[in-house]
Design a protein around this motif. Structure first.
Motif: not given
Lengths: 639, 212
Positions: A10, A20-21, A24, A28, A31-32, A35, B74-75, B78, B82-83, B85-86, B89-90, B92-94, B96-97
């Protein structure tokens, strides 16, 4: 062991995911943020595209914006300036934002808030307007087009922007602006002579006519000119100007508008240089008479009129103060006028106490030429366009012809350039020889754009003429002549009769009755009376009718002479189907009035008709009035 | 007889058509109904799901042999969270609309049962390549499903088809638009009609197969 594996697995998964987060996010976040910053400050980015998210958009509060219309300035070092400013549009306060770069060019313009007329002032928020700004020099934005028909809004925008530019130049570009006092001093030299020594001599004079200061311009050896500082009230506010008069020729040397609160794009045009240059070397007489060229295409009669009035007062002041001319007092002027419009050396006697004065007339004077009374002068007031001040005039009637021989306005506070023209000599002329009948009929000139003032005068003239007719011509006013009716129609009302004679003149006038006829048969015996009456029906439609009685007050016939819409509404009644115009006469309702007696009509009222109660009710009422009248007046001796 | 191993192509097409998550499995209904107002947001949502599902399937497949059974869920969560969340963020950055128009539904991909479902049902039992094929097939099937719904909703309800930003075709004048279709109820209507038509086709096919 199993537990440890679980914990370790775990932990590893969470750790790897977190790393990773983290990366990223590090990538980003800027950039955010950029914006979001741009979104929150879109307008600022629009007017200054060089902005970046890292720039501070804190407003700089250390400046004094008094008199600039600016509400906020943001200084972005090395990139430019963002101003927020506001100005009065046509219907609303308009707020806008404008960006300047460091090279003195406009980078963008955006209207933030406006509530002006759609299609006109509101166009200021449209792209076609703001798109003209980027790249334009802040010191010359005359190329920016406004919109025809919305001069106040677009003129206000340009005026506001030039104030922003002035502030900007003096605050950030090191341009030393003339202070208002310096500008005034320069102007005073411009309109007199270079190196003039200006001395305030106001204390030596009694200032009047809006003059607030009198100064001499000295060329080093002698006083060459006098400079007046004058203000007057225009359309929207106070206008202050300085004007210089040569002390030798007493002509105008020059004029400058100092402050101008008039409407941008309308009255404000008198501040334009092209307007002011016409005063260079203007003859005194032209200034006195208001021979001034208006700015081409402008329409500001009130501002121009007020300026002309102010100039006239000023020149008169100058004449009396510097040219030794004795300017007559108000009372002297009135007396001169009264002589002018009647006879020279007139002996004027106030006879007001002999009359009951009405209708705004407050003075009656008899004019005697030494032997006889030749004219009467009425001093009268009326309310024109300005509701708080009356217009006072006097008017003279010839006592032989009873026509009008003259007219002058003593006081007026009407709109300069419009109603105020009622006091112009050119307007008086028409009264020099005006027939009484024309005055009664209102055949006098209308002043363009001042119908309320001239309308008030016309009404007042009718009152004065009627007063004169009653008091000096012995006429009884207010009773119209009987209205004639054709025999053919009268025959309908009283078929037995042969001749009809109007006898209304012998009895009291009543508004409801247009005429009364005595009807006789071939043997010349009275057979009855016919009333020609009228009454307002529904919607104030006029109904005319004939109503006849025999000589012993038995009613004979009622004849409706005209058919209006209100009668048509009665079409469901009785036999009347509304199809044949005057055929309402066939309605059986009318029979209620026929073949009965006047006494019966008075004691037993006829019922109205549901649905047309206004018309029928009015008809019943007028017939009752006539019945009562017939009895009261003892028409034909009977009752 | 041991079951024959499915080929990668079969795995891929399985998700795309036969086991279509939207119309057959009824998985991930929540975003299906919420983001199908316009083709653009459906495409955006689809792209997000493709990203998360392919990567989560691969990740789960890679760790499948090391994860103790007791904590596998749980794993997976997680990894998926995480994916997402990534992804968030991506986006929102590229874009946004688009991120703003998808709103909460972007974050809610975490709990989209399709993703966790494929992790548990497939990726935890298969190799990374097959898992990727399964993820891609399923995600494309999901994307196709919501784009189809969005296509009818936007076309008939708002008269247009928005592919991306200003790339927008206005096809039906306002007078003829069926406004209810772009409201929430419209999602159920369109979805129901589409499912009924697809089921009719499938049942008929099944009947024919039985007759043969």
């Amino acid at each position: 062991m199993k537990h440890i594996t679980i914990v370790v697995t775990l932990s590893i998964v969470v750790l790897v995911a977190s790393v990773m987060v983290f990366f990223v996010e590090a990538w980003t976040t800027p950039i955010i943020d950029d914006y979001n910053f741009e979104q929150a400050n879109l307008a600022k980015f629009e007017v200054l595209p060089l902005l970046e998210g890292s720039d501070s958009l804190e407003a700089d509060l250390s400046y004094d914006f008094t008199g600039t219309s600016i509400t906020e300035v943001i200084v972005i070092p090395g990139k430019g300036y963002i101003y927020t400013a506001e100005f009065q549009g046509f219907q609303s306060i308009i707020t806008y934002m404008v960006g300047f770069d460091t090279n003195g060019n406009i980078t963008g313009y955006k209207t933030l808030i406006q509530g002006d007329t759609p299609g006109l002032g509101a166009e200021i928020a449209k792209d076609w307007y703001k798109d003209q700004f980027p790249g334009v020099s802040i010191n010359d934005f005359s190329e920016i087009d406004g919109l025809v028909g919305a001069t106040i809004t677009f003129g206000g925008s340009a005026a506001s922007l030039s104030k922003v530019v002035d502030f900007h130049n003096s605050t950030f570009e090191g341009v030393v602006l003339e202070t208002p006092a310096e500008k005034l001093a320069r102007w005073k030299k411009e309109i007199t002579i270079d190196n003039a020594v200006i001395t305030d001599v106001s204390g030596d004079y009694t200032l009047s006519g809006g003059i607030s200061r009198i100064e001499f311009a000295n060329d080093g050896s002698k006083d060459v000119a006098v400079i007046y500082t004058v203000d007057f009230e225009g359309y929207a506010g106070i206008v202050e100007y300085i004007i210089a008069l040569d002390l030798v020729t007493n002509d105008v040397i020059g004029l400058r508008i100092v402050t101008n609160e008039e409407t941008a794009g309308i009255g404000s045009v008198i501040s334009e240089e092209s307007f002011q240059t016409q005063f260079d070397a203007m003859l005194q007489i032209d200034a006195l008479n208001g021979n001034i060229d208006e700015v081409a295409g402008s329409s500001a009669p009130i501002t121009y009129g007020a300026l002309k009035g102010s100039l006239t007062e000023l020149i008169n002041f100058h004449k009396s103060a510097f040219e030794g001319e004795v300017i007559e007092t108000f009372n002297e002027k009135i007396l001169r006028w009264k002589n002018e419009i009647t006879v020279d050396n007139a002996i004027i006697t106030d006879v007001s106490l002999d009359y009951t004065l009405t209708d705004g007339i407050y003075k009656v004077e008899l004019v005697n030429n030494g032997s006889t009374d030749v004219a009467v002068i009425y001093t009268t007031e009326f309310i024109g366009y300005n509701p708080s001040e009356t217009v006072v005039y006097f008017i003279a009637f010839d006592l032989v012809t009873n026509d009008i021989i003259g007219f002058r306005v003593m006081y007026q506070s009407e709109t300069p350039g419009l109603g105020a023209k009622i006091a112009d000599d050119s307007y008086f002329v028409q009264f020099d020889d005006l027939l009484q009948a024309d005055a009664l009929a209102g055949n006098i000139d209308d002043l363009a754009g001042a119908t309320i003032t001239t309308g008030g005068l016309k009404t007042s003239l009718v009152d004065v003429v009627n007063f004169h007719k009653v008091e000096f011509q012995g006429e009884v006013i207010g009773i119209p002549d009987p209205v004639e009716m054709s025999d053919a129609n009268l025959l309908l009302a009283l078929p037995d009769a042969v001749t009809f004679t109007s006898v209304y003149g012998d009895y009291t006038y009543l508004e409801d009755i247009l005429n009364i006829y005595e009807a006789k048969n071939a043997a010349d015996e009275v057979v009855g009376y016919i009333y020609y009456g009228h009454v307002k029906g529904y919607g104030a439609d006029n109904i005319e009718f004939l109503f006849s009685t025999d000589k012993v007050t038995n009613t004979v016939e009622i004849v409706i002479l005209n058919d209006t819409q209100s009668w048509d509404l009665a079409d469901e009644y009785a036999n009347y189907d509304g199809s044949a115009g005057l055929d309402f006469n066939t309605s059986t309702w009318l029979e209620n009035f026929e073949g009965t007696t006047l006494q019966m009509l008075l004691t037993t009222p006829v019922d109205t008709v549901a649905g047309v109660s206004t018309t029928t009710g009015a008809m019943i009422s007028v017939i009752e009035t006539i019945a009562q009248y017939h009895t009261d007046e003892s028409i034909g001796g009977g009752n | 007889m041991p079951r024959r191993e499915k080929s990668i192509r079969e795995i891929f097409s399985n998700g795309l058509l036969k086991q279509n998550p939207t119309f057959v499995q009824f998985l991930g209904m929540c975003p299906t109904l919420a983001v199908t107002k316009s083709v653009e947001s459906a495409l955006g949502m689809g792209a997000g799901v493709i990203f998360v599902l392919v990567l989560s399937n691969i990740a789960v497949s890679l760790v499948r042999n090391y994860v103790p059974k007791e904590v596998r869920i749980p794993i997976y969560i997680v990894i998926i969270a995480s994916l997402v969340t990534v992804l968030e963020m991506i986006m929102k950055a590229f874009v946004p609309d688009l991120a703003a128009s998808l709103g909460t539904f972007l974050s809610l991909i975490v709990v989209n049962c399709l993703i966790l479902g494929r992790a548990e049902a497939f990726a935890s039992k298969n190799g990374p390549l097959k898992s990727a094929a399964d993820g891609l097939g399923m995600a494309l099937g999901f994307t196709g499903g919501i784009v189809l719904i969005a296509f009818f909703r936007e076309l008939l309800g708002a008269g247009s088809i928005t592919i991306w930003g200003s790339l927008k075709l206005d096809l039906i004048p306002e007078l003829y638009q069926v406004n209810i279709l772009v409201q929430s109820a419209g999602a159920f209507l369109v979805f129901g009609i589409l499912v009924s038509q697809i089921n009719k086709y499938r049942m008929n096919k099944a009947d024919r197969n039985e007759e043969v």
